[in-house]
Design a protein around this motif. Structure first.
Motif, PDB file in Angstrom:
ATOM      1  N   LYS A 167       0.834  -1.203   0.000  1.00 56.51           N
ATOM      2  CA  LYS A 167       0.000   0.000   0.000  1.00 56.51           C
ATOM      3  C   LYS A 167       0.869   1.254   0.000  1.00 56.51           C
ATOM      4  CE  LYS A 167      -3.824  -2.263   2.430  1.00 56.51           C
ATOM      5  NZ  LYS A 167      -4.710  -2.262   3.616  1.00 56.51           N
ATOM      6  N   LYS A 169       0.429   5.353   0.379  1.00 54.11           N
ATOM      7  CA  LYS A 169      -0.526   6.378   0.794  1.00 54.11           C
ATOM      8  C   LYS A 169      -0.701   7.454  -0.270  1.00 54.11           C
ATOM      9  CE  LYS A 169       0.057   5.986   5.819  1.00 54.11           C
ATOM     10  NZ  LYS A 169       0.421   6.707   7.062  1.00 54.11           N
ATOM     11  N   LYS A 175      -4.214   2.444  -5.473  1.00 49.62           N
ATOM     12  CA  LYS A 175      -5.554   1.936  -5.147  1.00 49.62           C
ATOM     13  C   LYS A 175      -6.162   1.199  -6.336  1.00 49.62           C
ATOM     14  CE  LYS A 175      -7.020   5.032  -1.414  1.00 49.62           C
ATOM     15  NZ  LYS A 175      -5.672   5.477  -1.040  1.00 49.62           N
ATOM     16  N   SER A 331     -12.995  -7.966   0.846  1.00 45.40           N
ATOM     17  CA  SER A 331     -11.987  -6.918   0.995  1.00 45.40           C
ATOM     18  C   SER A 331     -11.334  -6.981   2.375  1.00 45.40           C
ATOM     19  CB  SER A 331     -12.603  -5.536   0.757  1.00 45.40           C
ATOM     20  OG  SER A 331     -13.583  -5.244   1.729  1.00 45.40           O
ATOM     21  N   LYS A 332     -12.113  -7.401   3.382  1.00 46.70           N
ATOM     22  CA  LYS A 332     -11.541  -7.584   4.714  1.00 46.70           C
ATOM     23  C   LYS A 332     -10.677  -8.835   4.772  1.00 46.70           C
ATOM     24  CE  LYS A 332     -15.073  -5.132   7.407  1.00 46.70           C
ATOM     25  NZ  LYS A 332     -16.105  -5.248   8.469  1.00 46.70           N
ATOM     26  N   LYS A 335      -7.470  -8.046   3.206  1.00 52.02           N
ATOM     27  CA  LYS A 335      -6.812  -6.867   3.781  1.00 52.02           C
ATOM     28  C   LYS A 335      -6.789  -5.687   2.820  1.00 52.02           C
ATOM     29  CE  LYS A 335      -3.213  -7.765   6.395  1.00 52.02           C
ATOM     30  NZ  LYS A 335      -1.889  -8.268   6.843  1.00 52.02           N
ATOM     31  N   GLU A 336      -7.888  -5.506   2.085  1.00 46.67           N
ATOM     32  CA  GLU A 336      -7.993  -4.397   1.135  1.00 46.67           C
ATOM     33  C   GLU A 336      -9.232  -3.546   1.420  1.00 46.67           C
ATOM     34  OE1 GLU A 336      -5.551  -3.932  -0.663  1.00 46.67           O
ATOM     35  OE2 GLU A 336      -4.653  -5.788  -1.336  1.00 46.67           O
ATOM     36  N   ASN A 337      -9.685  -3.504   2.670  1.00 48.62           N
ATOM     37  CA  ASN A 337     -10.947  -2.852   3.006  1.00 48.62           C
ATOM     38  C   ASN A 337     -10.904  -1.334   2.861  1.00 48.62           C
ATOM     39  OD1 ASN A 337      -9.296  -3.833   5.289  1.00 48.62           O
ATOM     40  ND2 ASN A 337     -10.500  -2.382   6.482  1.00 48.62           N
ATOM     41  N   ASP A 338      -9.719  -0.731   2.722  1.00 52.19           N
ATOM     42  CA  ASP A 338      -9.641   0.718   2.526  1.00 52.19           C
ATOM     43  C   ASP A 338     -10.129   1.136   1.137  1.00 52.19           C
ATOM     44  OD1 ASP A 338      -7.240  -0.624   1.564  1.00 52.19           O
ATOM     45  OD2 ASP A 338      -6.489   1.381   1.093  1.00 52.19           O
ATOM     46  N   LEU A 339     -10.352   0.144   0.251  1.00 49.20           N
ATOM     47  CA  LEU A 339     -10.777   0.437  -1.115  1.00 49.20           C
ATOM     48  C   LEU A 339     -12.297   0.618  -1.233  1.00 49.20           C
ATOM     49  CD1 LEU A 339      -8.590  -2.208  -3.002  1.00 49.20           C
ATOM     50  CD2 LEU A 339      -8.091   0.232  -2.684  1.00 49.20           C
TER      51      LEU A 339
END
Length: 370
Positions: A167, A169, A175, A331-332, A335-339
């Protein structure tokens, strides 16, 4: 008005198709719980094919060397590199007895062909169980080998894993790259659970040496420069022999591209292999992607013209809600839940990129793997 009516009914059909895919296909992975497997201590050969990867090997090879596993070898394949990749490999091999080097020189028949180099590495490996990753990848835990190989059994000879990306920032490109990776993983995990596995990623993939040679390795698609992972899986995977691993300790993480040009070039190469998939897979994938494209195109036309706009809005929101509901858990898991917050935007952007790549690949073919 008749044209708008046609577009309206076509939009309804597209929403139904999309809903069916989300509900009956992708829920296979959404509601799937990772089985608790007994971590095994089987002998494993970790195979890494590298071309001009000196810096990445220096940074990431220690994470492979330090795996918590009693008996594994690391087969490092130098695929005709013109930097100091071979020297870095030799330095590590001088410090660790379980490292074996396969130095591949350019061959007139197989020039620049990763599959040729991989085949030589597989032949040189001493163990039956093979685990593949890339030089720019690192396992997210020291139990990566244990978690991936725990899915092997007498019947399961192929294990599909998840290879994510680091990732970065405040990077929209990052993303987008991770979103495309998440969508792809949802596809191949869901299809595998449905009993129609169609691909895997070489960043995190495992299979047996017996399976490789029994199916004549990469012979059927040796002339296709890409596809050492997805085309091989598409060729040999079935409901009985395939397992999936999405345990967090079984993930790998790679360095993502940092410029749109480099990522576009990479995706062109990856997408070029899809035309060699089995017919049933091509039909399903084409239906998924074309229905996504039509959903946004038709919705835009109908919103602009305000044609039955209340019904269109209801259908639009219905599909978006289903999409969020289905994406939330995977996504959880990966480990991509910020998307999630950018989901519709990223989907539209990705659809445009995929369409552009498709058109570019029709005009000219990518002819490289590095």
């Amino acid at each position: 008005m008749m044209l708008l009516d046609f577009i309206f009914y076509a939009f309804i059909a597209v929403v139904i198709i999309q809903a069916l895919f989300y509900i009956f296909f992708f829920t296979r992975f959404t509601f799937l719980k990772q089985e608790k497997k007994t971590l095994k201590n089987i002998d494993v050969s970790v195979i890494i094919c590298a071309k001009n990867e000196a810096e990445n090997l220096q940074n990431f090879l220690p994470s492979i060397i330090n795996q918590n596993h009693p008996n594994f070898e690391i087969v490092l394949i130098n695929d005709a590199s013109n930097d100091n990749t071979l020297e870095i490999m030799e330095q590590f091999a001088g410090q660790h007895e379980n490292i074996k080097i396969v130095n591949v020189k350019n061959n007139e028949t197989f020039w620049g062909n990763k599959k040729y180099a991989l085949t030589l590495g597989i032949k040189a490996s001493k163990n039956e169980f093979l685990l593949f990753t890339d030089a720019d990848c690192k396992p997210v835990s020291k139990y990566w080998i244990k978690n991936m190989t725990s899915h092997f059994s007498k019947r399961k000879q192929l294990v599909l894993g998840y290879g994510g990306y680091l990732k970065i920032k405040n990077s929209l490109l990052n993303k987008l790259i991770r979103f495309e990776t998440l969508v792809t993983a949802m596809h191949y995990f869901s299809f595998a659970k449905l009993g129609i596995p169609y691909m895997g990623v070489g960043r995190n993939l495992a299979y047996t040496k017996t399976m490789f040679f029994k199916n004549n390795g990469f012979v059927d698609h040796m002339k296709v420069l890409s596809g050492d992972d997805d085309l091989f899986v598409n060729q040999i995977a079935n409901k009985k022999n395939t397992s999936i691993c999405f345990s967090k300790n079984g993930f790998t993480e790679s360095i993502p591209k940092t410029t749109f040009k480099d990522w576009f070039k990479q995706k062109r190469r990856h997408v070029s292999t899809a035309k060699y998939y089995k017919l049933k897979h091509k039909i399903l994938l084409t239906l998924i992607y074309s229905s996504q494209l039509l959903f946004w195109v038709l919705a835009t036309i109908l919103f602009i013209t305000a044609h039955h706009w209340l019904i269109v809005l209801a259908l639009f929101l219905f599909r978006i809600i289903i999409q969020y509901s289905i994406f939330r858990t995977p996504s959880k898991k990966l480990k991509e839940n910020d998307l999630l917050l950018l989901l519709p935007f990223l989907e539209v952007f990705l659809i445009i990129i995929q369409l552009t790549i498709f058109i570019n690949n029709l005009i000219s073919k990518p002819n490289y793997w590095k």
